[in-house]
Write a protein that holds these residues in place. Sequence first.
Motif, PDB file in Angstrom:
ATOM      1  N   VAL A 160      92.946 -23.852 110.255  1.00  0.00           N
ATOM      2  CA  VAL A 160      92.598 -25.379 109.930  1.00  0.00           C
ATOM      3  C   VAL A 160      92.020 -25.856 108.772  1.00  0.00           C
ATOM      4  O   VAL A 160      91.260 -25.044 108.406  1.00  0.00           O
ATOM      5  N   PHE A 161      92.736 -26.693 108.240  1.00  0.00           N
ATOM      6  CA  PHE A 161      92.248 -27.211 106.760  1.00  0.00           C
ATOM      7  C   PHE A 161      91.467 -28.450 107.115  1.00  0.00           C
ATOM      8  O   PHE A 161      91.958 -29.232 107.854  1.00  0.00           O
ATOM      9  N   VAL A 162      90.354 -28.502 106.563  1.00  0.00           N
ATOM     10  CA  VAL A 162      89.109 -29.492 107.017  1.00  0.00           C
ATOM     11  C   VAL A 162      88.560 -29.890 105.709  1.00  0.00           C
ATOM     12  O   VAL A 162      88.172 -29.212 104.556  1.00  0.00           O
ATOM     13  N   GLY A 163      88.185 -31.149 105.845  1.00  0.00           N
ATOM     14  CA  GLY A 163      87.597 -31.933 104.469  1.00  0.00           C
ATOM     15  C   GLY A 163      88.330 -31.745 103.232  1.00  0.00           C
ATOM     16  O   GLY A 163      89.572 -31.915 103.289  1.00  0.00           O
ATOM     17  N   ASP A 164      87.836 -31.236 102.060  1.00  0.00           N
ATOM     18  CA  ASP A 164      88.721 -31.070 100.891  1.00  0.00           C
ATOM     19  C   ASP A 164      89.525 -30.037 100.765  1.00  0.00           C
ATOM     20  O   ASP A 164      90.463 -29.777 100.300  1.00  0.00           O
ATOM     21  N   GLY A 165      89.554 -29.148 101.991  1.00  0.00           N
ATOM     22  CA  GLY A 165      90.594 -28.057 102.247  1.00  0.00           C
ATOM     23  C   GLY A 165      91.903 -28.579 102.489  1.00  0.00           C
ATOM     24  O   GLY A 165      92.719 -27.756 102.384  1.00  0.00           O
ATOM     25  N   VAL A 166      91.980 -29.745 102.714  1.00  0.00           N
ATOM     26  CA  VAL A 166      93.380 -30.423 102.925  1.00  0.00           C
ATOM     27  C   VAL A 166      94.115 -30.248 101.653  1.00  0.00           C
ATOM     28  O   VAL A 166      95.407 -30.396 101.890  1.00  0.00           O
ATOM     29  N   TYR A 167      93.455 -30.306 100.650  1.00  0.00           N
ATOM     30  CA  TYR A 167      94.169 -30.327  99.166  1.00  0.00           C
ATOM     31  C   TYR A 167      94.618 -28.780  98.903  1.00  0.00           C
ATOM     32  O   TYR A 167      95.579 -28.668  98.201  1.00  0.00           O
ATOM     33  N   ALA A 168      94.325 -27.638  99.826  1.00  0.00           N
ATOM     34  CA  ALA A 168      94.684 -26.364  99.383  1.00  0.00           C
ATOM     35  C   ALA A 168      96.257 -26.174  99.720  1.00  0.00           C
ATOM     36  O   ALA A 168      96.730 -25.358  98.923  1.00  0.00           O
ATOM     37  N   PRO A 169      96.889 -26.488 100.685  1.00  0.00           N
ATOM     38  CA  PRO A 169      98.234 -26.303 100.714  1.00  0.00           C
ATOM     39  C   PRO A 169      99.126 -27.227  99.740  1.00  0.00           C
ATOM     40  O   PRO A 169     100.125 -26.518  99.082  1.00  0.00           O
ATOM     41  N   ALA A 170      98.706 -28.274  98.983  1.00  0.00           N
ATOM     42  CA  ALA A 170      99.267 -28.659  97.906  1.00  0.00           C
ATOM     43  C   ALA A 170      99.099 -27.780  96.663  1.00  0.00           C
ATOM     44  O   ALA A 170      99.915 -27.945  95.855  1.00  0.00           O
ATOM     45  N   LEU A 171      98.128 -27.531  96.394  1.00  0.00           N
ATOM     46  CA  LEU A 171      97.651 -26.792  95.328  1.00  0.00           C
ATOM     47  C   LEU A 171      98.179 -25.180  95.450  1.00  0.00           C
ATOM     48  O   LEU A 171      98.229 -24.524  94.537  1.00  0.00           O
TER      49      LEU A 171
END
Length: 114
Positions: free
Chosen positions: A31-42
């Motif tokens: 699960v991507f949470v907080g600023d982690g939601v940018y990880a898939p785009a990067l």
Amino acid sequence: MLITITTPNLSSADKQLLIATLKQAPYACVVFVGDGVYAPALNTSFFEQLANTVKDTVTDTVKGAVKYKSKPNLSFVSTDAATRGANLPEFINPISYKELAAISAKNKHWIPLL
């Protein structure tokens, strides 16, 4: 097992952990949470490759038949993505904090990637 990603930048060790975990425990939740939601785009190519690799290698044998698991369980908290204006790939599922709480309650083992 629940893996939460709260950072947009994943190290090579983080990526290796995700690959190894999803191959060994294919029903683990990421699960991507907080600023982690940018990880898939990067890390778009990594997550696409991860989804395809796990999909192709995870099998269940049921009475001699081979059944493929469709995708690894990749999710993001939708309100975090909306607040940050992050666009995530379609193969990553949006969930609410209530759903994250339910996933958390079901999993004894948590691994945070900070």
